[in-house]
Design a protein around this motif. Structure first.
Motif, PDB file in Angstrom:
ATOM      1  N   GLY A  32    -110.590 -66.136 -58.310  1.00 47.90           N
ATOM      2  CA  GLY A  32    -110.182 -67.447 -58.815  1.00 47.90           C
ATOM      3  C   GLY A  32    -108.758 -67.780 -58.410  1.00 47.90           C
ATOM      4  O   GLY A  32    -108.452 -68.926 -58.046  1.00 47.90           O
ATOM      5  N   GLU A  33    -107.908 -66.771 -58.456  1.00 50.28           N
ATOM      6  CA  GLU A  33    -106.489 -66.968 -58.090  1.00 50.28           C
ATOM      7  C   GLU A  33    -106.375 -67.389 -56.623  1.00 50.28           C
ATOM      8  O   GLU A  33    -105.644 -68.329 -56.281  1.00 50.28           O
ATOM      9  CB  GLU A  33    -105.727 -65.658 -58.327  1.00 50.28           C
ATOM     10  N   ASP A  34    -107.142 -66.691 -55.769  1.00 51.57           N
ATOM     11  CA  ASP A  34    -107.127 -67.031 -54.338  1.00 51.57           C
ATOM     12  C   ASP A  34    -107.694 -68.429 -54.101  1.00 51.57           C
ATOM     13  O   ASP A  34    -107.261 -69.147 -53.196  1.00 51.57           O
ATOM     14  CB  ASP A  34    -107.934 -66.005 -53.525  1.00 51.57           C
ATOM     15  N   TYR A  35    -108.667 -68.820 -54.939  1.00 52.49           N
ATOM     16  CA  TYR A  35    -109.275 -70.148 -54.791  1.00 52.49           C
ATOM     17  C   TYR A  35    -108.260 -71.253 -55.093  1.00 52.49           C
ATOM     18  O   TYR A  35    -108.185 -72.254 -54.383  1.00 52.49           O
ATOM     19  CB  TYR A  35    -110.495 -70.288 -55.713  1.00 52.49           C
ATOM     20  N   VAL A  36    -107.467 -71.046 -56.151  1.00 52.18           N
ATOM     21  CA  VAL A  36    -106.427 -72.036 -56.505  1.00 52.18           C
ATOM     22  C   VAL A  36    -105.445 -72.174 -55.340  1.00 52.18           C
ATOM     23  O   VAL A  36    -105.050 -73.287 -54.967  1.00 52.18           O
ATOM     24  CB  VAL A  36    -105.688 -71.625 -57.801  1.00 52.18           C
ATOM     25  N   ILE A  37    -105.073 -71.034 -54.733  1.00 52.73           N
ATOM     26  CA  ILE A  37    -104.147 -71.046 -53.585  1.00 52.73           C
ATOM     27  C   ILE A  37    -104.795 -71.765 -52.386  1.00 52.73           C
ATOM     28  O   ILE A  37    -104.202 -72.642 -51.754  1.00 52.73           O
ATOM     29  CB  ILE A  37    -103.736 -69.607 -53.199  1.00 52.73           C
ATOM     30  N   ALA A  38    -106.081 -71.373 -52.108  1.00 53.44           N
ATOM     31  CA  ALA A  38    -106.782 -71.943 -50.951  1.00 53.44           C
ATOM     32  C   ALA A  38    -106.972 -73.461 -51.107  1.00 53.44           C
ATOM     33  O   ALA A  38    -106.801 -74.220 -50.148  1.00 53.44           O
ATOM     34  CB  ALA A  38    -108.146 -71.263 -50.778  1.00 53.44           C
ATOM     35  N   LEU A  39    -107.281 -73.899 -52.340  1.00 50.23           N
ATOM     36  CA  LEU A  39    -107.454 -75.337 -52.571  1.00 50.23           C
ATOM     37  C   LEU A  39    -106.119 -76.071 -52.402  1.00 50.23           C
ATOM     38  O   LEU A  39    -106.072 -77.162 -51.844  1.00 50.23           O
ATOM     39  CB  LEU A  39    -108.029 -75.592 -53.978  1.00 50.23           C
ATOM     40  N   GLY A  40    -105.046 -75.427 -52.840  1.00 49.70           N
ATOM     41  CA  GLY A  40    -103.707 -76.002 -52.656  1.00 49.70           C
ATOM     42  C   GLY A  40    -103.400 -76.191 -51.170  1.00 49.70           C
ATOM     43  O   GLY A  40    -102.897 -77.243 -50.756  1.00 49.70           O
ATOM     44  N   ASP A  41    -103.736 -75.167 -50.363  1.00 51.03           N
ATOM     45  CA  ASP A  41    -103.512 -75.251 -48.907  1.00 51.03           C
ATOM     46  C   ASP A  41    -104.421 -76.307 -48.271  1.00 51.03           C
ATOM     47  O   ASP A  41    -104.008 -77.059 -47.380  1.00 51.03           O
ATOM     48  CB  ASP A  41    -103.795 -73.885 -48.249  1.00 51.03           C
ATOM     49  N   HIS A  42    -105.653 -76.349 -48.750  1.00 49.18           N
ATOM     50  CA  HIS A  42    -106.705 -77.200 -48.184  1.00 49.18           C
ATOM     51  C   HIS A  42    -106.446 -78.687 -48.480  1.00 49.18           C
ATOM     52  O   HIS A  42    -106.684 -79.547 -47.637  1.00 49.18           O
ATOM     53  CB  HIS A  42    -108.032 -76.744 -48.820  1.00 49.18           C
ATOM     54  N   ARG A  43    -105.944 -78.974 -49.705  1.00 45.32           N
ATOM     55  CA  ARG A  43    -105.847 -80.365 -50.157  1.00 45.32           C
ATOM     56  C   ARG A  43    -104.425 -80.865 -50.461  1.00 45.32           C
ATOM     57  O   ARG A  43    -104.174 -82.053 -50.392  1.00 45.32           O
ATOM     58  CB  ARG A  43    -106.648 -80.526 -51.463  1.00 45.32           C
ATOM     59  N   PHE A  44    -103.540 -79.955 -50.873  1.00 47.76           N
ATOM     60  CA  PHE A  44    -102.275 -80.415 -51.459  1.00 47.76           C
ATOM     61  C   PHE A  44    -101.024 -79.811 -50.812  1.00 47.76           C
ATOM     62  O   PHE A  44    -100.058 -79.494 -51.492  1.00 47.76           O
ATOM     63  CB  PHE A  44    -102.260 -80.129 -52.979  1.00 47.76           C
ATOM     64  N   GLN A  45    -101.055 -79.638 -49.511  1.00 44.28           N
ATOM     65  CA  GLN A  45     -99.890 -79.115 -48.771  1.00 44.28           C
ATOM     66  C   GLN A  45     -99.309 -77.852 -49.424  1.00 44.28           C
ATOM     67  O   GLN A  45     -98.095 -77.661 -49.514  1.00 44.28           O
ATOM     68  CB  GLN A  45     -98.763 -80.171 -48.651  1.00 44.28           C
ATOM     69  N   GLY A  46    -100.201 -76.977 -49.888  1.00 44.90           N
ATOM     70  CA  GLY A  46     -99.748 -75.696 -50.444  1.00 44.90           C
ATOM     71  C   GLY A  46     -99.282 -75.766 -51.891  1.00 44.90           C
ATOM     72  O   GLY A  46     -98.773 -74.774 -52.422  1.00 44.90           O
ATOM     73  N   ASP A  47     -99.444 -76.910 -52.563  1.00 48.65           N
ATOM     74  CA  ASP A  47     -98.972 -77.061 -53.953  1.00 48.65           C
ATOM     75  C   ASP A  47    -100.011 -76.464 -54.915  1.00 48.65           C
ATOM     76  O   ASP A  47    -101.016 -77.100 -55.250  1.00 48.65           O
ATOM     77  CB  ASP A  47     -98.755 -78.555 -54.247  1.00 48.65           C
ATOM     78  N   ARG A  48     -99.747 -75.230 -55.385  1.00 40.21           N
ATOM     79  CA  ARG A  48    -100.714 -74.532 -56.253  1.00 40.21           C
ATOM     80  C   ARG A  48    -100.843 -75.185 -57.624  1.00 40.21           C
ATOM     81  O   ARG A  48    -101.925 -75.198 -58.206  1.00 40.21           O
ATOM     82  CB  ARG A  48    -100.271 -73.070 -56.457  1.00 40.21           C
ATOM     83  N   GLU A  49     -99.729 -75.683 -58.153  1.00 41.28           N
ATOM     84  CA  GLU A  49     -99.765 -76.305 -59.482  1.00 41.28           C
ATOM     85  C   GLU A  49    -100.645 -77.561 -59.450  1.00 41.28           C
ATOM     86  O   GLU A  49    -101.466 -77.777 -60.344  1.00 41.28           O
ATOM     87  CB  GLU A  49     -98.342 -76.647 -59.958  1.00 41.28           C
ATOM     88  N   ARG A  50    -100.490 -78.343 -58.392  1.00 39.40           N
ATOM     89  CA  ARG A  50    -101.305 -79.557 -58.270  1.00 39.40           C
ATOM     90  C   ARG A  50    -102.788 -79.193 -58.110  1.00 39.40           C
ATOM     91  O   ARG A  50    -103.671 -79.863 -58.658  1.00 39.40           O
ATOM     92  CB  ARG A  50    -100.821 -80.356 -57.057  1.00 39.40           C
ATOM     93  N   SER A  51    -103.023 -78.125 -57.369  1.00 36.71           N
ATOM     94  CA  SER A  51    -104.387 -77.626 -57.188  1.00 36.71           C
ATOM     95  C   SER A  51    -104.984 -77.231 -58.545  1.00 36.71           C
ATOM     96  O   SER A  51    -106.107 -77.621 -58.888  1.00 36.71           O
ATOM     97  CB  SER A  51    -104.343 -76.413 -56.245  1.00 36.71           C
ATOM     98  N   ALA A  52    -104.232 -76.478 -59.353  1.00 31.58           N
ATOM     99  CA  ALA A  52    -104.705 -76.010 -60.663  1.00 31.58           C
ATOM    100  C   ALA A  52    -104.959 -77.178 -61.612  1.00 31.58           C
ATOM    101  O   ALA A  52    -105.997 -77.244 -62.273  1.00 31.58           O
ATOM    102  CB  ALA A  52    -103.684 -75.051 -61.271  1.00 31.58           C
TER     103      ALA A  52
END
Length: 278
Positions: A237-257
């Motif tokens: 799950g942690e890696d998914y939040v990171i991957a989604l941040g990279d995929h959609r939000f220019q690496g922003d993990r908080e925005r991804s979460a």
């Protein structure tokens, strides 16, 4: 498992004390649960507090779980000799059933009064449950207008107040009560995912990661894959939040979460139960 989640704002201790005092005056208890997490949203001390008083189990947010899961819950409750009422307080679905169940549960009280030569009086019901499960929205629907403050966040109702529903029913709107210590952290995480607990008590990234892990565990990961075009099966799950941040939000993990949590809470990810009646 994320760091321990604990949340017990000052007004809750006072509300709990007042609620226990008022319980002597009520005829029936309406316990409101969150349909996505009926087990986790049940306060472990409610049974002890209400004793022998009649209770109506109101499972709110019925619109947020698939109808076949709702049927499974209905069967499960009926097997426990409980007749649940499923509601969507926002739209008003099922609220007539709540009035009917409360009147039926309070009938014995008036039958006793009549047998003693006293006049019947309105049934007094208390609406109780954890923060943000939809108690105030339910009362507003029962009255037919906005009489109590209601919002999609925990801790809006701060004090007890009586609301007259009709000539037959009076209801006590109680602030959400939560155990002073959340011993079951799996349940605490589910409360955080569903926003049935104050946001100050948890870290969005850890809770979003726990949500992804839970959806994979429940074989519901397709909701994530379809929405974000990103399969969570081969990662934590942690890696998914990171991957989604990279995929959609220019690496922003908080925005991804925050996106993951908000889109689950608003139903954008679909009808997703986090608990099933085993």
């Amino acid at each position: 498992m994320p760091q321990p989640i604990q949340w017990y704002p000052g007004h809750i201790a006072k509300a709990e004390r007042q609620l226990k005092e008022q319980l002597n005056r009520v005829d029936v208890v309406l316990e409101v649960l969150d349909a996505r997490i009926p087990f986790a949203s049940h306060h472990p001390q409610v049974d002890e507090w209400i004793g022998e008083k009649p209770r109506v189990v109101v499972v709110n947010r019925r619109d947020m779980i698939p109808s076949e899961i709702l049927s499974q819950w209905r069967d499960w409750y009926q097997a426990q000799k409980i007749q649940p009422v499923f509601t969507d307080a926002k739209k008003g679905t099922g609220v007539k059933g709540v009035i009917k169940a409360a009147q039926l549960a309070g009938k014995a009280m008036n039958d006793r009064r009549i047998s003693r030569g006293m006049r019947p009086r309105p049934v007094r019901a208390v609406v109780m449950g954890l923060p943000n499960v939809g108690k105030s929205a339910l009362i507003n629907r029962l009255v037919g207008k906005k009489v109590v403050e209601s919002a999609r966040k925990a801790g809006v109702t701060k004090q007890l107040r009586w609301v007259r529903i009709s000539d037959q029913i009076e209801m006590l709107d109680a602030p959400g009560v939560i155990p002073w210590k959340l011993d079951d952290q799996h349940n605490a995480v589910k409360l955080a995912i569903c926003e049935d607990i104050g946001a100050a008590s948890y870290d969005n990234q850890l809770v979003a990661a726990a949500m992804v892990d839970l959806l994979v565990e429940l074989n519901l990961e397709q909701h994530l894959t379809e929405r974000y075009d990103l399969d969570p099966l081969d990662m934590s799950g942690e890696d998914y939040v990171i991957a989604l941040g990279d995929h959609r939000f220019q690496g922003d993990r908080e925005r991804s979460a925050v996106t993951l949590l908000n889109e689950f809470r608003k139903g954008i990810l679909g009808q997703i139960p986090l608990e099933l009646p085993n």
